[in-house]
Design a protein around this motif. Sequence first.
Motif, PDB file in Angstrom:
ATOM      1  N   CYS A  34     -10.673  -5.373  -7.328  1.00  0.00           N
ATOM      2  CA  CYS A  34     -11.198  -5.281  -5.974  1.00  0.00           C
ATOM      3  C   CYS A  34     -10.244  -6.056  -5.077  1.00  0.00           C
ATOM      4  O   CYS A  34     -10.047  -7.257  -5.253  1.00  0.00           O
ATOM      5  CB  CYS A  34     -12.614  -5.857  -5.905  1.00  0.00           C
ATOM      6  SG  CYS A  34     -13.393  -5.616  -4.291  1.00  0.00           S
ATOM      7  N   ILE A  35      -9.654  -5.382  -4.118  1.00  0.00           N
ATOM      8  CA  ILE A  35      -8.516  -5.903  -3.357  1.00  0.00           C
ATOM      9  C   ILE A  35      -8.968  -6.850  -2.244  1.00  0.00           C
ATOM     10  O   ILE A  35      -9.850  -6.508  -1.442  1.00  0.00           O
ATOM     11  CB  ILE A  35      -7.730  -4.736  -2.737  1.00  0.00           C
ATOM     12  CG1 ILE A  35      -7.225  -3.783  -3.826  1.00  0.00           C
ATOM     13  CG2 ILE A  35      -6.575  -5.242  -1.885  1.00  0.00           C
ATOM     14  CD1 ILE A  35      -6.777  -2.427  -3.292  1.00  0.00           C
ATOM     15  N   LEU A  55      -3.233  -8.008   0.221  1.00  0.00           N
ATOM     16  CA  LEU A  55      -2.852  -6.843   1.023  1.00  0.00           C
ATOM     17  C   LEU A  55      -3.470  -7.007   2.417  1.00  0.00           C
ATOM     18  O   LEU A  55      -4.609  -6.617   2.657  1.00  0.00           O
ATOM     19  CB  LEU A  55      -3.350  -5.547   0.375  1.00  0.00           C
ATOM     20  CG  LEU A  55      -2.905  -4.250   1.058  1.00  0.00           C
ATOM     21  CD1 LEU A  55      -1.384  -4.105   1.021  1.00  0.00           C
ATOM     22  CD2 LEU A  55      -3.570  -3.036   0.406  1.00  0.00           C
ATOM     23  N   PRO A  56      -2.731  -7.600   3.347  1.00  0.00           N
ATOM     24  CA  PRO A  56      -3.275  -7.905   4.674  1.00  0.00           C
ATOM     25  C   PRO A  56      -3.803  -6.673   5.399  1.00  0.00           C
ATOM     26  O   PRO A  56      -3.343  -5.543   5.192  1.00  0.00           O
ATOM     27  CB  PRO A  56      -2.066  -8.504   5.409  1.00  0.00           C
ATOM     28  CG  PRO A  56      -1.217  -9.083   4.319  1.00  0.00           C
ATOM     29  CD  PRO A  56      -1.363  -8.131   3.166  1.00  0.00           C
ATOM     30  N   ALA A 101     -11.454  -0.867  -4.647  1.00  0.00           N
ATOM     31  CA  ALA A 101     -12.246  -1.192  -3.453  1.00  0.00           C
ATOM     32  C   ALA A 101     -11.538  -2.285  -2.682  1.00  0.00           C
ATOM     33  O   ALA A 101     -10.589  -2.906  -3.184  1.00  0.00           O
ATOM     34  CB  ALA A 101     -13.653  -1.639  -3.847  1.00  0.00           C
ATOM     35  N   VAL A 102     -12.011  -2.544  -1.459  1.00  0.00           N
ATOM     36  CA  VAL A 102     -11.486  -3.654  -0.662  1.00  0.00           C
ATOM     37  C   VAL A 102     -12.637  -4.575  -0.272  1.00  0.00           C
ATOM     38  O   VAL A 102     -13.759  -4.138  -0.045  1.00  0.00           O
ATOM     39  CB  VAL A 102     -10.758  -3.162   0.600  1.00  0.00           C
ATOM     40  CG1 VAL A 102      -9.497  -2.400   0.244  1.00  0.00           C
ATOM     41  CG2 VAL A 102     -11.676  -2.310   1.483  1.00  0.00           C
ATOM     42  N   GLY A 103     -12.334  -5.882  -0.209  1.00  0.00           N
ATOM     43  CA  GLY A 103     -13.323  -6.840   0.246  1.00  0.00           C
ATOM     44  C   GLY A 103     -13.560  -7.977  -0.745  1.00  0.00           C
ATOM     45  O   GLY A 103     -12.849  -8.087  -1.744  1.00  0.00           O
ATOM     46  N   PHE A 148     -13.084  -0.060   8.129  1.00  0.00           N
ATOM     47  CA  PHE A 148     -13.063   1.320   7.652  1.00  0.00           C
ATOM     48  C   PHE A 148     -11.660   1.922   7.759  1.00  0.00           C
ATOM     49  O   PHE A 148     -11.225   2.669   6.860  1.00  0.00           O
ATOM     50  CB  PHE A 148     -14.091   2.167   8.402  1.00  0.00           C
ATOM     51  CG  PHE A 148     -15.476   2.061   7.833  1.00  0.00           C
ATOM     52  CD1 PHE A 148     -15.907   2.922   6.840  1.00  0.00           C
ATOM     53  CD2 PHE A 148     -16.348   1.077   8.277  1.00  0.00           C
ATOM     54  CE1 PHE A 148     -17.178   2.818   6.292  1.00  0.00           C
ATOM     55  CE2 PHE A 148     -17.634   0.962   7.745  1.00  0.00           C
ATOM     56  CZ  PHE A 148     -18.051   1.832   6.752  1.00  0.00           C
ATOM     57  N   ASP A 149     -10.973   1.609   8.827  1.00  0.00           N
ATOM     58  CA  ASP A 149      -9.600   2.087   8.974  1.00  0.00           C
ATOM     59  C   ASP A 149      -8.712   1.528   7.859  1.00  0.00           C
ATOM     60  O   ASP A 149      -7.891   2.256   7.280  1.00  0.00           O
ATOM     61  CB  ASP A 149      -9.050   1.679  10.334  1.00  0.00           C
ATOM     62  CG  ASP A 149      -7.605   2.103  10.527  1.00  0.00           C
ATOM     63  OD1 ASP A 149      -7.347   3.314  10.609  1.00  0.00           O
ATOM     64  OD2 ASP A 149      -6.733   1.209  10.576  1.00  0.00           O
ATOM     65  N   TYR A 150      -8.901   0.264   7.543  1.00  0.00           N
ATOM     66  CA  TYR A 150      -8.148  -0.394   6.468  1.00  0.00           C
ATOM     67  C   TYR A 150      -8.417   0.291   5.124  1.00  0.00           C
ATOM     68  O   TYR A 150      -7.488   0.640   4.389  1.00  0.00           O
ATOM     69  CB  TYR A 150      -8.544  -1.861   6.434  1.00  0.00           C
ATOM     70  CG  TYR A 150      -7.988  -2.683   5.292  1.00  0.00           C
ATOM     71  CD1 TYR A 150      -6.626  -2.932   5.169  1.00  0.00           C
ATOM     72  CD2 TYR A 150      -8.851  -3.274   4.364  1.00  0.00           C
ATOM     73  CE1 TYR A 150      -6.129  -3.732   4.137  1.00  0.00           C
ATOM     74  CE2 TYR A 150      -8.367  -4.073   3.341  1.00  0.00           C
ATOM     75  CZ  TYR A 150      -7.003  -4.293   3.226  1.00  0.00           C
ATOM     76  OH  TYR A 150      -6.519  -5.077   2.212  1.00  0.00           O
ATOM     77  N   ALA A 151      -9.689   0.515   4.816  1.00  0.00           N
ATOM     78  CA  ALA A 151     -10.042   1.157   3.546  1.00  0.00           C
ATOM     79  C   ALA A 151      -9.433   2.549   3.437  1.00  0.00           C
ATOM     80  O   ALA A 151      -8.931   2.951   2.379  1.00  0.00           O
ATOM     81  CB  ALA A 151     -11.557   1.231   3.396  1.00  0.00           C
ATOM     82  N   LYS A 152      -9.471   3.294   4.551  1.00  0.00           N
ATOM     83  CA  LYS A 152      -8.899   4.644   4.545  1.00  0.00           C
ATOM     84  C   LYS A 152      -7.400   4.587   4.289  1.00  0.00           C
ATOM     85  O   LYS A 152      -6.867   5.377   3.488  1.00  0.00           O
ATOM     86  CB  LYS A 152      -9.187   5.333   5.876  1.00  0.00           C
ATOM     87  CG  LYS A 152      -8.654   6.750   5.950  1.00  0.00           C
ATOM     88  CD  LYS A 152      -9.000   7.405   7.285  1.00  0.00           C
ATOM     89  CE  LYS A 152      -8.449   8.830   7.360  1.00  0.00           C
ATOM     90  NZ  LYS A 152      -8.789   9.466   8.666  1.00  0.00           N
ATOM     91  N   ARG A 153      -6.704   3.658   4.945  1.00  0.00           N
ATOM     92  CA  ARG A 153      -5.258   3.553   4.765  1.00  0.00           C
ATOM     93  C   ARG A 153      -4.891   3.076   3.361  1.00  0.00           C
ATOM     94  O   ARG A 153      -3.887   3.519   2.786  1.00  0.00           O
ATOM     95  CB  ARG A 153      -4.664   2.612   5.816  1.00  0.00           C
ATOM     96  CG  ARG A 153      -4.685   3.202   7.218  1.00  0.00           C
ATOM     97  CD  ARG A 153      -3.989   2.340   8.253  1.00  0.00           C
ATOM     98  NE  ARG A 153      -4.662   1.070   8.484  1.00  0.00           N
ATOM     99  CZ  ARG A 153      -4.220  -0.112   8.092  1.00  0.00           C
ATOM    100  NH1 ARG A 153      -3.069  -0.211   7.428  1.00  0.00           N
ATOM    101  NH2 ARG A 153      -4.900  -1.217   8.353  1.00  0.00           N
ATOM    102  N   VAL A 154      -5.716   2.209   2.796  1.00  0.00           N
ATOM    103  CA  VAL A 154      -5.470   1.726   1.430  1.00  0.00           C
ATOM    104  C   VAL A 154      -5.751   2.830   0.412  1.00  0.00           C
ATOM    105  O   VAL A 154      -5.159   2.872  -0.660  1.00  0.00           O
ATOM    106  CB  VAL A 154      -6.319   0.473   1.142  1.00  0.00           C
ATOM    107  CG1 VAL A 154      -6.201   0.042  -0.316  1.00  0.00           C
ATOM    108  CG2 VAL A 154      -5.876  -0.681   2.048  1.00  0.00           C
ATOM    109  N   GLY A 155      -6.671   3.742   0.760  1.00  0.00           N
ATOM    110  CA  GLY A 155      -6.953   4.868  -0.118  1.00  0.00           C
ATOM    111  C   GLY A 155      -8.091   4.630  -1.082  1.00  0.00           C
ATOM    112  O   GLY A 155      -8.122   5.217  -2.166  1.00  0.00           O
TER     113      GLY A 155
END
Length: 281
Positions: free
Chosen positions: A71-72, A77-78, A102-104, A118-125
């Motif tokens: 979980c990132i 990853l800024p 996942a991120v968070g 949400f934008d961050y999660a989308k860009r991270v994939g």
Amino acid sequence: MTTRRNFLQKGILGVTAVTLTSIPSAFAEPIEQAAAQTDAFKLGIAGYSFVNFNLDASLKMMKKVDVHYLCIKDFHLPYKSTATEIAAFHAKLKEYEVTGYAVGPIYTKTKEEIDNAFDYAKRVGVDLIIGIPAHADLEYVAQKTKEFNIRYAIHNHGPEDKLYPNAESIYKLIKNLDQRVGICFDMGHNKRDGRDSVADLQKFAKRIFDMHLKNVTAATKDGSTCELGRGIIDIPAFVKMLRKVNYKGSCSLEYEKDMKDPLAGIAESVGYFKGVCDAGR
């Protein structure tokens, strides 16, 4: 509480299961059948476990304990990472056979910060955000899950957390929201709030998207996190419940003891969890 004797017995069972699988097939057909069974859930590590380490050092530890899901966290990853930086990050994970799933956790206090998450999660994939939003923003979070088709799991942090102390406090707020809004079940903090984490896993399973796997020394505010096999949560019973509810998410170890020198505790916890899973098949 898991005693030292029980811990050693479970460890021996885990080692025995691994050892027996090396017996020639002519003598070990029942063991082969057991080994063929796989759990729906997967073991990962929550990025916060590595708050004092850079990405390379973190991935080296993951390789040593043979865990492949992360979980990132933003310190690896800024949030403002470019597409090139994100690609390089994933390439680095691939070198170590690790997947960022996942991120968070991401703390937000405004709608703009939720937009950025949400934008961050989308860009991270990834398709999952672990977050801590304000109560007033929950409807907005639900709207964003629909817009992005990205799930959002709210993290509980125990009795000190005035927003989300336990799984039930989250469920009461989200039960009528879009089904893509769920829970990141921190079983240790849930227990510190005086809850039965095995029972709560069963009760709220349908809305649990992610899990922070940990044990604690006491079911009180003063309880501290510890190695997985040394606390008061019955881990074999917890694993049994994971299977009963057919949990399909990640069980990400969040190791918060000895955080400047965590490898031994992470290794012990991972080995214990794998041993419990193997012995229970």
